[in-house]
Design a protein around this motif. Structure first.
Motif, mmCIF file in Angstrom:
data_model
loop_
_atom_site.group_PDB
_atom_site.id
_atom_site.type_symbol
_atom_site.label_atom_id
_atom_site.label_comp_id
_atom_site.label_asym_id
_atom_site.label_seq_id
_atom_site.Cartn_x
_atom_site.Cartn_y
_atom_site.Cartn_z
ATOM 1 N N ASP A 148 0.826 -1.207 0.000
ATOM 2 C CA ASP A 148 0.000 0.000 0.000
ATOM 3 C C ASP A 148 0.864 1.262 0.000
ATOM 4 O O ASP A 148 0.396 2.341 -0.377
ATOM 5 C CB ASP A 148 -0.881 0.069 1.254
ATOM 6 N N PHE A 149 2.100 1.133 0.446
ATOM 7 C CA PHE A 149 2.973 2.289 0.654
ATOM 8 C C PHE A 149 4.201 2.234 -0.245
ATOM 9 O O PHE A 149 5.234 2.819 0.063
ATOM 10 C CB PHE A 149 3.388 2.366 2.127
ATOM 11 N N ASP A 161 7.726 4.480 4.444
ATOM 12 C CA ASP A 161 6.754 4.373 3.353
ATOM 13 C C ASP A 161 6.948 5.443 2.283
ATOM 14 O O ASP A 161 7.488 6.522 2.549
ATOM 15 C CB ASP A 161 5.329 4.521 3.915
ATOM 16 N N ASN A 162 6.425 5.127 1.084
ATOM 17 C CA ASN A 162 6.347 6.102 -0.011
ATOM 18 C C ASN A 162 7.677 6.815 -0.234
ATOM 19 O O ASN A 162 7.753 8.048 -0.273
ATOM 20 C CB ASN A 162 5.236 7.131 0.275
ATOM 21 N N PRO A 218 -3.706 4.977 6.517
ATOM 22 C CA PRO A 218 -4.953 5.256 5.787
ATOM 23 C C PRO A 218 -5.098 4.437 4.509
ATOM 24 O O PRO A 218 -6.199 3.983 4.188
ATOM 25 C CB PRO A 218 -4.843 6.756 5.489
ATOM 26 N N GLU A 219 -4.003 4.262 3.773
ATOM 27 C CA GLU A 219 -4.080 3.511 2.523
ATOM 28 C C GLU A 219 -4.543 2.075 2.739
ATOM 29 O O GLU A 219 -5.262 1.507 1.902
ATOM 30 C CB GLU A 219 -2.713 3.505 1.819
ATOM 31 N N SER A 220 -4.156 1.496 3.864
ATOM 32 C CA SER A 220 -4.536 0.110 4.156
ATOM 33 C C SER A 220 -6.005 -0.016 4.548
ATOM 34 O O SER A 220 -6.574 -1.104 4.494
ATOM 35 C CB SER A 220 -3.669 -0.453 5.284
ATOM 36 N N VAL A 222 -8.632 1.925 3.346
ATOM 37 C CA VAL A 222 -9.585 2.510 2.408
ATOM 38 C C VAL A 222 -10.774 1.592 2.176
ATOM 39 O O VAL A 222 -11.940 2.007 2.222
ATOM 40 C CB VAL A 222 -8.894 2.846 1.068
#
Length: 234
Positions: A148-149, A161-162, A218-220, A222
């Motif tokens: 997700d990241f 992450d990211n 948050p991405e995980s 959604v």
């Protein structure tokens, strides 16, 4: 091909010096006492000896074998199967760059290439010691279940992450300079040997560890958020 050429630890004729054994014994006995069958303690015991030397040496393998009533071949088979056990000295920090499919296509390969050039090391190699007395080991790693990241990195198994090449280079520069580094979804990063002691099952004394530890972002969440909005249930 010899064990040295394969990168496997050579099991010496003698084990740890007595002062090392005396230091390890209370913790090793505490680890073993958690299990009704003592050979089940092998994984955390390997983390404990890795905390001692910064890798799993031949001495560490012999120590685990003698403590658990196993052969050195049995211990070596486990130590060389799991990638978290290192067969050569790790620096003060283990820096991993995910180069599995999703991270790779989103920039992981570029990050890894730029870090190798920036640090002057190859895969699974340790940097020279910085003026501040720090070193790190750089390694490309397989999926750490943080897609997700992507692209993501780890420092001593804490998630970052990211990431981008510039963020990655700033991260390793901070580590080598001795500046505090805090994981994206976890606590402040501690040294590799301290991390190994925590993985052996001993208390994590970092003040922010209770609130960190790779929590969901948050991405995980959604999908769960949308399901709640729609009143859907599994």
């Amino acid at each position: 091909m010899s064990t040295a050429e394969l990168g496997l630890p050579r099991v010496p004729a003698k084990g740890y010096p007595q002062d090392v054994v005396d230091r390890l014994e209370p913790d090793a006995d505490a680890v073993i006492a958690r299990y009704p069958v003592k050979r089940s303690a092998l994984l955390p015991l390997l983390h404990l000896v890795q905390a001692e030397e910064g890798f799993v040496s031949g001495d560490g393998i012999r120590y685990c074998a003698e403590k658990l009533g196993l052969s050195t071949a049995e211990v070596t088979g486990v130590a060389t199967f799991y990638s978290m056990y290192k067969r050569r000295q790790v620096g003060d920090f283990h820096v991993g760059v995910c180069t599995n499919t999703l991270c790779a296509v989103l920039g992981g390969d570029e990050i890894f290439a730029e870090l190798k050039a920036h640090l002057g090391v190859g895969n699974d190699e340790r940097t020279a010691v910085s003026p501040e007395g720090r070193s790190l080991t750089l390694e490309h790693i397989e999926c750490n279940a943080a897609c997700d990241f992507a692209p993501m990195m780890t420092v001593n198994w804490e998630f970052f992450d990211n990431m981008t090449p510039d963020k990655a280079k700033a991260l390793v520069d901070d580590l080598l300079a001795g500046r505090p580094v805090v994981a994206t979804r976890g606590p402040a990063v501690c040294g590799f040997r301290e991390t190994e002691r925590i993985l052996a099952g001993f208390e994590d004394r970092r003040e922010d560890a209770v609130h960190g530890g790779g929590s969901a972002g948050p991405e995980s969440l959604v999908g769960l958020t949308i399901a709640k909005q729609r009143g859907e249930q599994a």
